[in-house]
Design an enzyme around this catalytic site. Structure first.
Site, PDB file in Angstrom:
ATOM      1  N   ASP A   1       0.846  -1.201   0.000  1.00 33.33           N
ATOM      2  CA  ASP A   1       0.000   0.000   0.000  1.00 33.33           C
ATOM      3  C   ASP A   1       0.883   1.252   0.000  1.00 33.33           C
ATOM      4  O   ASP A   1       0.400   2.363   0.187  1.00 33.33           O
ATOM      5  CB  ASP A   1      -0.961   0.008   1.202  1.00 33.33           C
TER       6      ASP A   1
ATOM      7  N   ASP B   1       9.695   3.598  21.256  1.00 39.97           N
ATOM      8  CA  ASP B   1       9.702   5.029  21.487  1.00 39.97           C
ATOM      9  C   ASP B   1       8.632   5.333  22.527  1.00 39.97           C
ATOM     10  O   ASP B   1       7.478   4.930  22.365  1.00 39.97           O
ATOM     11  CB  ASP B   1       9.371   5.742  20.161  1.00 39.97           C
TER      12      ASP B   1
ATOM     13  N   ASP C   1      11.134  10.076  24.103  1.00 37.93           N
ATOM     14  CA  ASP C   1      10.966  11.279  23.291  1.00 37.93           C
ATOM     15  C   ASP C   1      10.907  12.532  24.174  1.00 37.93           C
ATOM     16  O   ASP C   1      10.127  12.569  25.141  1.00 37.93           O
ATOM     17  CB  ASP C   1       9.657  11.130  22.508  1.00 37.93           C
TER      18      ASP C   1
ATOM     19  N   GLU D   1      16.093  11.273  24.724  1.00 41.82           N
ATOM     20  CA  GLU D   1      16.372  12.229  23.675  1.00 41.82           C
ATOM     21  C   GLU D   1      16.745  13.521  24.384  1.00 41.82           C
ATOM     22  O   GLU D   1      15.988  14.021  25.206  1.00 41.82           O
ATOM     23  CB  GLU D   1      15.135  12.459  22.819  1.00 41.82           C
TER      24      GLU D   1
ATOM     25  N   HIS E   1      15.640  10.548  12.165  1.00 45.56           N
ATOM     26  CA  HIS E   1      14.464  10.933  11.384  1.00 45.56           C
ATOM     27  C   HIS E   1      14.150  12.423  11.506  1.00 45.56           C
ATOM     28  O   HIS E   1      13.175  12.886  10.922  1.00 45.56           O
ATOM     29  CB  HIS E   1      13.270  10.106  11.859  1.00 45.56           C
ATOM     30  N   ASP E   2      14.913  13.157  12.314  1.00 46.47           N
ATOM     31  CA  ASP E   2      14.614  14.570  12.561  1.00 46.47           C
ATOM     32  C   ASP E   2      15.559  15.534  11.852  1.00 46.47           C
ATOM     33  O   ASP E   2      15.442  16.746  12.030  1.00 46.47           O
ATOM     34  CB  ASP E   2      14.685  14.864  14.067  1.00 46.47           C
TER      35      ASP E   2
HETATM   36  C1  NOJ Z   1      11.246  14.384  18.899  1.00 44.26           C
HETATM   37  C2  NOJ Z   1      10.963  13.406  17.812  1.00 44.26           C
HETATM   38  O1  NOJ Z   1      12.148  12.767  17.440  1.00 44.26           O
HETATM   39  C3  NOJ Z   1      10.326  14.189  16.690  1.00 44.26           C
HETATM   40  O2  NOJ Z   1      10.208  13.435  15.524  1.00 44.26           O
HETATM   41  C4  NOJ Z   1       9.001  14.680  17.181  1.00 44.26           C
HETATM   42  O3  NOJ Z   1       8.424  15.506  16.193  1.00 44.26           O
HETATM   43  C5  NOJ Z   1       9.130  15.478  18.472  1.00 44.26           C
HETATM   44  N1  NOJ Z   1      10.014  14.863  19.415  1.00 44.26           N
HETATM   45  C6  NOJ Z   1       7.809  15.628  19.146  1.00 44.26           C
HETATM   46  O4  NOJ Z   1       7.371  14.393  19.627  1.00 44.26           O
HETATM   47 CA    CA Z   2       2.142  -1.451   4.085  1.00 40.92          CA
END
Ligand code: NOJ
Ligand code: CA
Length: 573
Positions: free
Chosen positions: A23, A96, A196, A253, A330-331
């Site tokens: 998908d 997470d 997080d 984090e 990912h940030d």
């Molecule tokens: C940190 C996370 O890594 C990020 O992707 C998220 O947008 C913010 N915290 C808020 O949860």
């Molecule tokens: Ca999928």
């Protein structure tokens, strides 16, 4: 069981990892189908970005039900199967834990909103506005006010997106709820949590204005980050949750953590958490308002990397703190373009920084696709998916008066979407990620950058990562040995030793695209264990090519034997 200091952690951002049911969206069965790939790479642990039910305004970091799996990713049965398949391969899972906020779709928040006498109102921060404005002047992490309007003069705190409502950790019921979530997943057999923005859970009492005399929204850094009660809560969490299980691994984090904060969170005597990320490297070249503040033009040099490395490595060693080391996540845009040079020195720079990350004191993290050298795809504005980027472009325009077309160009460079394109598994259609158009644009360079080709090529980035992981596994000094820097003042080459007892290793990395000469602070002899292109004997005076990097095992020099036996009467006193 591998402990946290010997773990090698691989971050999966599930939406873009692997799609199993075609998908166009990554899912849990997709992850299961790639576990052998991960095992073969050698990692010991997965950090799974959120897979819980979520309206996806912040792709999972806005949780609407902690006890349910996002149906796009699968079911709780799929998750249990993932756990079992990981267990069969001795791979741990860190989930997470998003506990600073919930989605406004969460039943607690909905009840709070719909029912004025709901006990859940005190789960969040609801506050009256002041003079027909928000209750205070706090700037949100994603740009604009930190407050979202409930009704005419009532607001709730949303430090990130307007659909991520901050939880009130002062309320012990909130804490109990979160501890129950943690226990639910630990009972299932996960190894621990990446927490997080956990250093954000203590807000300054009374929520006062930040810099009240200044105009406009103000970033409330020390009003919402690393407050004193973060420690109180983490200690409580440790006592009530972590201490009840064997070998739980926890990672914070560490948004804007200082050395002192990190040491306090992770010093084992404090009984809080095991490790902490710091963002000093990933925010190099940012202006004071963060990633979208381009006023320093994202510029930095090798000396900046060296001084940050020195500062963190020395402090953690000396004060029993512990960090997790990472280059990408990912940030942020993928690091290879920030630190390296993908045009001229793609392989060399990718490997040089991989060596850097793996040789430091601390636990190494790999972000999906990093091990095959994935690059950033500069998406057009209409293709963006990232709320942070879309909102921050507007904020750049409003606050810094940047014309929108320029703000969008800057956004294109830093948006998180860069790191969120689908993992490139093969050169087949849709990069082997799916058999249909993925939810976010695929980087067309998958025909040349993909896992299948990397695995076959002994000189690939993938095989370099594999060797690094093996080296860490087989050489204790590279995990827990001390860090000692040499040639501190050299402008482009980073040199350091890792030592444990008799075992000593020497790492030297040219962090720049200029060739450079070096005369080592001390003469060393070593056997080369790994390099990123050029096999070279370790000498006192060397010339390193752009991004040239080496790992040597040091050989102790034989002490010259005295020519005359010491017992000779000639030398007696
Ligand atoms: C940190 C996370 O890594 C990020 O992707 C998220 O947008 C913010 N915290 C808020 O949860
Ligand atoms: Ca999928």
């Amino acid at each position: 069981m591998v402990d946290f200091k010997h773990s090698v952690v691989y971050q999966i951002w599930p939406r873009s990892f692997k799609d199993s049911n075609n998908d166009g969206i990554g899912d849990i069965q997709g992850i299961i189908s790639k576990l052998d790939y991960l095992k073969n790479l050698g990692i010991t642990c997965i950090w799974l970005s959120p897979i819980y039910a979520s309206p996806n305004d912040d792709y999972g970091y806005d949780i609407s039900d902690y006890y349910a799996i996002n149906p796009e990713y699968g079911t709780m049965d799929d998750f249990d199967e993932l756990l079992l398949e990981c267990k069969n391969r001795n791979i741990d899972i860190l989930m997470d834990l998003v506990a600073n906020h919930t989605s406004t779709e969460h039943k607690w928040f909905k009840d709070a909103l719909n029912n004025p006498s709901s006990p859940y109102r005190d789960f969040y921060y609801f506050k009256e506005g002041v003079n027909h404005r928000e209750p205070n002047n706090w700037l949100s992490f994603f740009g604009g006010s930190s407050w979202t309007k409930e009704s005419d003069n009532s607001y709730y705190l949303t430090s990130f997106a307007p659909t991520q409502a901050d939880l009130n950790w002062e309320n012990e019921k909130v804490r109990e709820e979160i501890y129950n979530v943690m226990k639910f997943y630990l009972n299932k057999g996960i190894r621990g949590f990446r927490m997080d923005v956990i250093n954000c859970i203590d807000k300054k009492p009374g929520l006062p204005d930040k810099n009240p005399n200044k105009k406009g929204y103000q970033f409330p850094d020390d009003y919402i980050l690393n407050g004193p009660k973060v420690h109180t809560y983490l200690k409580e969490m440790n006592e009530k949750v972590m201490s009840k299980y064997d070998g739980v691994i926890t990672l914070a984090e560490g948004c804007m953590v200082t050395l002192q904060d990190a040491m306090n969170y992770t010093n084992p005597d404090n009984k809080e958490i095991d490790m902490c990320f710091h963002f000093d490297l990933s925010t190099l070249g940012y202006g004071s308002l963060g990633k979208y503040d381009f006023r320093k033009f994202y510029r930095f040099n090798a000396s900046d990397i060296k001084s940050i490395t020195r500062k963190w490595q020395n402090a953690m060693m000396e004060h029993h703190g512990y960090i997790a080391n990472f280059l990408s996540n990912h940030d942020n845009m993928r690091h290879i373009e920030r630190y390296g040079d993908i045009k001229l020195y793609y392989l060399e720079s990718a490997k040089a920084f991989a060596l850097y990350n793996f040789m430091l004191y601390g636990t190494p993290f790999i972000y999906q696709g990093e091990e095959i050298g994935m690059t950033n795809l500069k998406l057009d504005y209409h293709e963006w998916k990232d709320y942070e980027a879309i909102n921050s472009v507007q904020a750049m325009h409003d606050m810094l008066h940047v014309p929108l077309p320029i703000a969008k160009k800057i956004g294109q460079y830093v948006t998180r979407d860069n790191a969120r394109t689908p993992v490139q598994w093969s050169s087949e259609d849709y990069a082997g990620f799916s058999t249909t158009t993925p939810w976010i644009k695929l980087n067309p360079n998958y025909t040349v950058i993909n896992a299948e080709d990397c695995i076959k090529d002994p000189q690939s980035i993938y095989n370099f990562y594999k060797k690094l992981i093996e080296l860490r596994k087989n050489n204790e000094a590279l995990c827990t040995g001390t860090f000692k820097e040499l040639n501190k003042d050299h402008k482009s080459i980073l040199c350091f030793k890792r030592s444990l007892g008799e075992d000593e290793y020497f790492i030297m990395i040219n962090l720049t695209k200029q060739a450079s000469d070096i005369t080592l602070d001390e003469p060393l002899q070593g056997e080369e264990l790994l390099h990123n292109g050029l096999d070279k004997e370790l000498r006192r005076v060397m010339k390193l090519a752009p991004f040239e990097a080496h790992l040597y095992k040091l050989i102790k020099k034989e002490e010259p034997q005295p020519k005359v036996a010491l017992h000779s009467s000639k030398y007696r006193v």
